[in-house]
Design an enzyme around this catalytic site. Sequence first.
Site, PDB file in Angstrom:
ATOM      1  N   ASP A  30       0.878  -1.185   0.000  1.00 36.72           N
ATOM      2  CA  ASP A  30       0.000   0.000   0.000  1.00 36.72           C
ATOM      3  C   ASP A  30       0.908   1.225   0.000  1.00 36.72           C
ATOM      4  O   ASP A  30       1.835   1.322   0.822  1.00 36.72           O
ATOM      5  CB  ASP A  30      -0.885  -0.030   1.256  1.00 36.72           C
ATOM      6  CG  ASP A  30      -2.026   0.970   1.180  1.00 36.72           C
ATOM      7  OD1 ASP A  30      -1.760   2.165   0.897  1.00 36.72           O
ATOM      8  OD2 ASP A  30      -3.174   0.575   1.416  1.00 36.72           O
ATOM      9  N   ILE A  31       0.678   2.151  -0.941  1.00 40.75           N
ATOM     10  CA  ILE A  31       1.587   3.310  -1.042  1.00 40.75           C
ATOM     11  C   ILE A  31       1.183   4.463  -0.113  1.00 40.75           C
ATOM     12  O   ILE A  31       1.826   5.504  -0.115  1.00 40.75           O
ATOM     13  CB  ILE A  31       1.754   3.810  -2.497  1.00 40.75           C
ATOM     14  CG1 ILE A  31       0.416   4.134  -3.142  1.00 40.75           C
ATOM     15  CG2 ILE A  31       2.545   2.786  -3.319  1.00 40.75           C
ATOM     16  CD1 ILE A  31       0.569   4.873  -4.482  1.00 40.75           C
ATOM     17  N   GLN A  93     -14.656   2.182   2.356  1.00 43.98           N
ATOM     18  CA  GLN A  93     -13.944   1.672   1.172  1.00 43.98           C
ATOM     19  C   GLN A  93     -13.722   2.800   0.169  1.00 43.98           C
ATOM     20  O   GLN A  93     -14.637   3.604  -0.074  1.00 43.98           O
ATOM     21  CB  GLN A  93     -14.753   0.543   0.518  1.00 43.98           C
ATOM     22  CG  GLN A  93     -14.025  -0.148  -0.627  1.00 43.98           C
ATOM     23  CD  GLN A  93     -14.843  -1.271  -1.268  1.00 43.98           C
ATOM     24  OE1 GLN A  93     -16.024  -1.454  -0.966  1.00 43.98           O
ATOM     25  NE2 GLN A  93     -14.220  -2.015  -2.156  1.00 43.98           N
ATOM     26  N   HIS A  99     -10.222  -6.081  -1.524  1.00 44.70           N
ATOM     27  CA  HIS A  99      -8.845  -6.212  -1.050  1.00 44.70           C
ATOM     28  C   HIS A  99      -8.837  -6.432   0.450  1.00 44.70           C
ATOM     29  O   HIS A  99      -9.729  -5.982   1.163  1.00 44.70           O
ATOM     30  CB  HIS A  99      -7.999  -4.982  -1.409  1.00 44.70           C
ATOM     31  CG  HIS A  99      -8.614  -3.671  -1.038  1.00 44.70           C
ATOM     32  ND1 HIS A  99      -9.592  -3.067  -1.808  1.00 44.70           N
ATOM     33  CD2 HIS A  99      -8.395  -2.842   0.011  1.00 44.70           C
ATOM     34  CE1 HIS A  99      -9.945  -1.923  -1.247  1.00 44.70           C
ATOM     35  NE2 HIS A  99      -9.243  -1.764  -0.123  1.00 44.70           N
ATOM     36  N   HIS A 101      -6.440  -5.585   3.653  1.00 44.80           N
ATOM     37  CA  HIS A 101      -5.275  -4.882   4.183  1.00 44.80           C
ATOM     38  C   HIS A 101      -4.533  -5.823   5.131  1.00 44.80           C
ATOM     39  O   HIS A 101      -5.156  -6.482   5.974  1.00 44.80           O
ATOM     40  CB  HIS A 101      -5.712  -3.666   5.008  1.00 44.80           C
ATOM     41  CG  HIS A 101      -6.373  -2.588   4.212  1.00 44.80           C
ATOM     42  ND1 HIS A 101      -5.691  -1.485   3.746  1.00 44.80           N
ATOM     43  CD2 HIS A 101      -7.660  -2.425   3.809  1.00 44.80           C
ATOM     44  CE1 HIS A 101      -6.531  -0.690   3.095  1.00 44.80           C
ATOM     45  NE2 HIS A 101      -7.731  -1.241   3.121  1.00 44.80           N
TER      46      HIS A 101
HETATM   47  P1  AMP Z   1      -9.795   1.081   1.106  1.00 41.54           P
HETATM   48  O1  AMP Z   1      -9.934   2.437   1.725  1.00 41.54           O
HETATM   49  O2  AMP Z   1     -10.025  -0.041   2.076  1.00 41.54           O
HETATM   50  O3  AMP Z   1     -10.620   0.955  -0.159  1.00 41.54           O
HETATM   51  O4  AMP Z   1      -8.265   0.950   0.729  1.00 41.54           O
HETATM   52  C1  AMP Z   1      -7.702   1.322  -0.478  1.00 41.54           C
HETATM   53  C2  AMP Z   1      -6.219   1.354  -0.245  1.00 41.54           C
HETATM   54  O5  AMP Z   1      -5.557   1.439  -1.497  1.00 41.54           O
HETATM   55  C3  AMP Z   1      -5.745   2.551   0.587  1.00 41.54           C
HETATM   56  O6  AMP Z   1      -5.108   2.088   1.787  1.00 41.54           O
HETATM   57  C4  AMP Z   1      -4.773   3.264  -0.344  1.00 41.54           C
HETATM   58  O7  AMP Z   1      -3.667   3.746   0.363  1.00 41.54           O
HETATM   59  C5  AMP Z   1      -4.381   2.177  -1.313  1.00 41.54           C
HETATM   60  N1  AMP Z   1      -3.958   2.614  -2.627  1.00 41.54           N
HETATM   61  C6  AMP Z   1      -4.539   3.540  -3.425  1.00 41.54           C
HETATM   62  N2  AMP Z   1      -3.884   3.638  -4.593  1.00 41.54           N
HETATM   63  C7  AMP Z   1      -2.853   2.745  -4.544  1.00 41.54           C
HETATM   64  C8  AMP Z   1      -1.816   2.360  -5.460  1.00 41.54           C
HETATM   65  N3  AMP Z   1      -1.697   2.930  -6.659  1.00 41.54           N
HETATM   66  N4  AMP Z   1      -0.931   1.410  -5.056  1.00 41.54           N
HETATM   67  C9  AMP Z   1      -1.053   0.837  -3.837  1.00 41.54           C
HETATM   68  N5  AMP Z   1      -2.006   1.148  -2.937  1.00 41.54           N
HETATM   69  C10 AMP Z   1      -2.893   2.095  -3.292  1.00 41.54           C
END
Ligand code: AMP
Length: 139
Positions: A30-31, A93, A99, A101
């Site tokens: 996760d970035i 979300q 996904h 975490h």
């Molecule tokens: P959620 O809020 O549970 O939908 O989590 C989405 C996650 O995706 C968040 O923790 C973001 O930090 C992560 N995220 C968004 N864009 C990217 C990306 N390009 N590469 C890796 N993680 C990402």
Amino acid sequence: MSSCLFCQIVAEEIPAYRIAETERAIAFMDIFPATPGHALVIPRRHSADALEAVAEDLAACMTLAASVGRAAVSGLGADGVTFQSLARPAAGQTVFHVHIHVIPRQDGDQFVFPWPALSGDLTEIEAHAERLRGAFSND
Ligand code: AMP
Ligand code: ZN
């Protein structure tokens, strides 16, 4: 190109720090990490969230998430791991490709536990259990 960010990662149309892959699932960093080493596990096949995904993809993702969690313990020295999956905007979300975490934890770290530990009303808890039993289907 897909409009789904995580489908673009599956297709290698955008970069990701991949950790591990299986036939059905991919783990990558996760970035915007909640803690150091925060990773995500997704199925290759698109579905919006855990309410929509097929059982095989959910099983594959949880299995890979557990392996990544074990790597966080052995490789990063994590004391524990938070596994979390949000479904729909009401749950917070933000990316609508299911996904999990995988968040490495340290004893006493600053990660915020998402609810206060207050005792519930047992009558209300039983009523909700009854409604969930009524709505439950083992699909
Ligand atoms: P959620 O809020 O549970 O939908 O989590 C989405 C996650 O995706 C968040 O923790 C973001 O930090 C992560 N995220 C968004 N864009 C990217 C990306 N390009 N590469 C890796 N993680 C990402
Ligand atoms: Zn997708």
